[in-house]
Design a protein around this motif. Structure first.
Motif, PDB file in Angstrom:
ATOM      1  N   ASP A 167       0.830  -1.209   0.000  1.00 27.95           N
ATOM      2  CA  ASP A 167       0.000   0.000   0.000  1.00 27.95           C
ATOM      3  C   ASP A 167       0.859   1.251   0.000  1.00 27.95           C
ATOM      4  OD1 ASP A 167      -2.801  -1.166   0.537  1.00 27.95           O
ATOM      5  OD2 ASP A 167      -1.500  -2.172   1.988  1.00 27.95           O
ATOM      6  N   LYS A 198      -0.911   3.227  -2.781  1.00 28.33           N
ATOM      7  CA  LYS A 198      -1.783   4.332  -2.349  1.00 28.33           C
ATOM      8  C   LYS A 198      -0.939   5.531  -1.937  1.00 28.33           C
ATOM      9  CE  LYS A 198      -5.456   1.341  -0.620  1.00 28.33           C
ATOM     10  NZ  LYS A 198      -4.788   0.094  -0.152  1.00 28.33           N
ATOM     11  N   SER A 213      -0.013  10.995  -2.496  1.00 32.07           N
ATOM     12  CA  SER A 213      -1.089  10.020  -2.669  1.00 32.07           C
ATOM     13  C   SER A 213      -1.679  10.312  -4.050  1.00 32.07           C
ATOM     14  CB  SER A 213      -2.133  10.156  -1.554  1.00 32.07           C
ATOM     15  OG  SER A 213      -2.648  11.463  -1.547  1.00 32.07           O
ATOM     16  N   ARG A 214      -2.837   9.739  -4.349  1.00 32.47           N
ATOM     17  CA  ARG A 214      -3.345   9.891  -5.706  1.00 32.47           C
ATOM     18  C   ARG A 214      -3.554  11.368  -6.102  1.00 32.47           C
ATOM     19  NH1 ARG A 214      -4.018   5.451  -8.457  1.00 32.47           N
ATOM     20  NH2 ARG A 214      -3.777   4.245  -6.564  1.00 32.47           N
TER      21      ARG A 214
END
Ligand code: AMP
Length: 303
Positions: A167, A198, A213-214
């Motif tokens: 992650d 992530k 993060s995104r």
């Protein structure tokens, strides 16, 4: 003993370290040691590692007394050994030698009760062993992975396979550039997201770190230390603190990770003030909170 919420695979080492402040021989080190000791300020982690008969009993006792679970240790003849030296701003170690033979004997079998761990830190170790751990997990909630240039050079394929199942990736800026084949950390972050991560946390030594993060980015400075004796284990104690904090909170939202990053920066900065685990051994909750508040203040500005 209750099942650990957080398990950490990594090395338990005897380190020879040389810095402008001095040298130490056969000092307790290793990625699992620094990471688990730092995590122990928040939770009681379990370690999966390999240790030799040459490891002084007092070292393992020190970990046990911090509430660190040692059921996942495999015992062999010789310990993993690493020699490193630092110069200048001391942000990067020069590896003098690495004795990886114990890692080749290491099976990385998880004790039954570790297989249900929700939080997993794949600290710096051969990615082949990180993959073995992933394969034994039943229902991980959050897997973070750390690595170093040696494994990018020698085990890239296995490393990429492990990263795809994680992650979060926690990595130095130079390693991020090397791994993703780009000069720009923003591009490295975009490539990391494409692999399904992530979060990617890119460390820049005493310059702090960036988390992508995104859709968002977060940045923090490092703590400006007056005395920096030995940065060995800063990366590991940083990662261990973040994962210990997440396990304690039972939460992996972005805000919790941001706070974890500040706790990680606090504990890693203390770690650099002395050799081996010497400064972490003197650390307590009061000192951690004191420096955490300084971080809050350093970052405060109006709208
Ligand atoms: P850090 O300063 O956080 O990057 O970590 C330093 C620690 O990592 C030392 O205590 C070493 O024993 C350990 N270490 C060095 N090289 C390796 C390696 N190739 N794999 C796993 N652990 C390592």
């Amino acid at each position: 003993m209750p099942h650990p919420k957080l398990i950490i695979i990594g090395t338990i080492a005897l380190d020879n370290i040389s810095t402008p402040s001095g040298t130490v021989k056969d000092a307790l080190g290793g990625s699992a040691v620094f990471a688990s000791y730092a995590a122990s300020f928040f939770t009681k982690p379990g370690i999966v590692s390999v240790v030799g008969k040459d490891m002084p009993k007092a070292h393992l006792k020190l970990l046990r007394e911090r509430g660190i679970d040692l059921q996942g240790l495999q015992h062999v003849k010789n310990s993993f050994r690493w020699g490193g030296s630092y110069q200048g701003d001391m942000n990067e170690a020069t590896t003098e030698f690495t004795e990886v033979a114990p890692l080749l004997q290491f099976k990385a079998d998880l004790p039954e009760e570790y297989r249900d761990a929700a939080y997993v830190l794949l600290a710096n170790i051969d990615p082949e062993l990180q993959l073995k751990v992933i394969a034994q997990l039943r229902k991980p909630k959050f897997i973070a992975l750390d690595t170093m240039n040696l494994w990018i050079d020698t085990r890239k394929e296995q490393l990429m396979k492990a990263i795809r199942q994680a992650d979060a990736l926690i990595i130095n800026d130079g390693e991020a550039r090397q791994l993703f084949n780009t000069s720009f950390i923003r591009h490295a972050a975009e490539k990391a997201m494409k692999l399904g991560l992530k979060y990617i946390i890119i460390k820049k030594g005493d310059n702090g770190c960036f988390m992508f993060s995104r859709n968002k980015a977060f940045a923090t400075q490092g703590y400006p230390l007056r005395v920096l004796k030995d940065p060995t284990g800063c990366g590991d104690s940083f990662a261990g603190s973040i994962m210990g904090y997440l396990a304690m909170k039972g939460n992996t939202d972005e805000n919790t990770i941001r706070k974890g990053i500040i706790y990680g920066s606090v504990i890693a900065s203390y770690n650099a003030q002395d050799f081996s685990l010497n400064q972490l051994k003197r650390l307590n909750q009061r000192l951690i909170e004191k420096r955490y508040r300084i971080f809050l203040d350093m970052r405060h500005f109006g709208h």
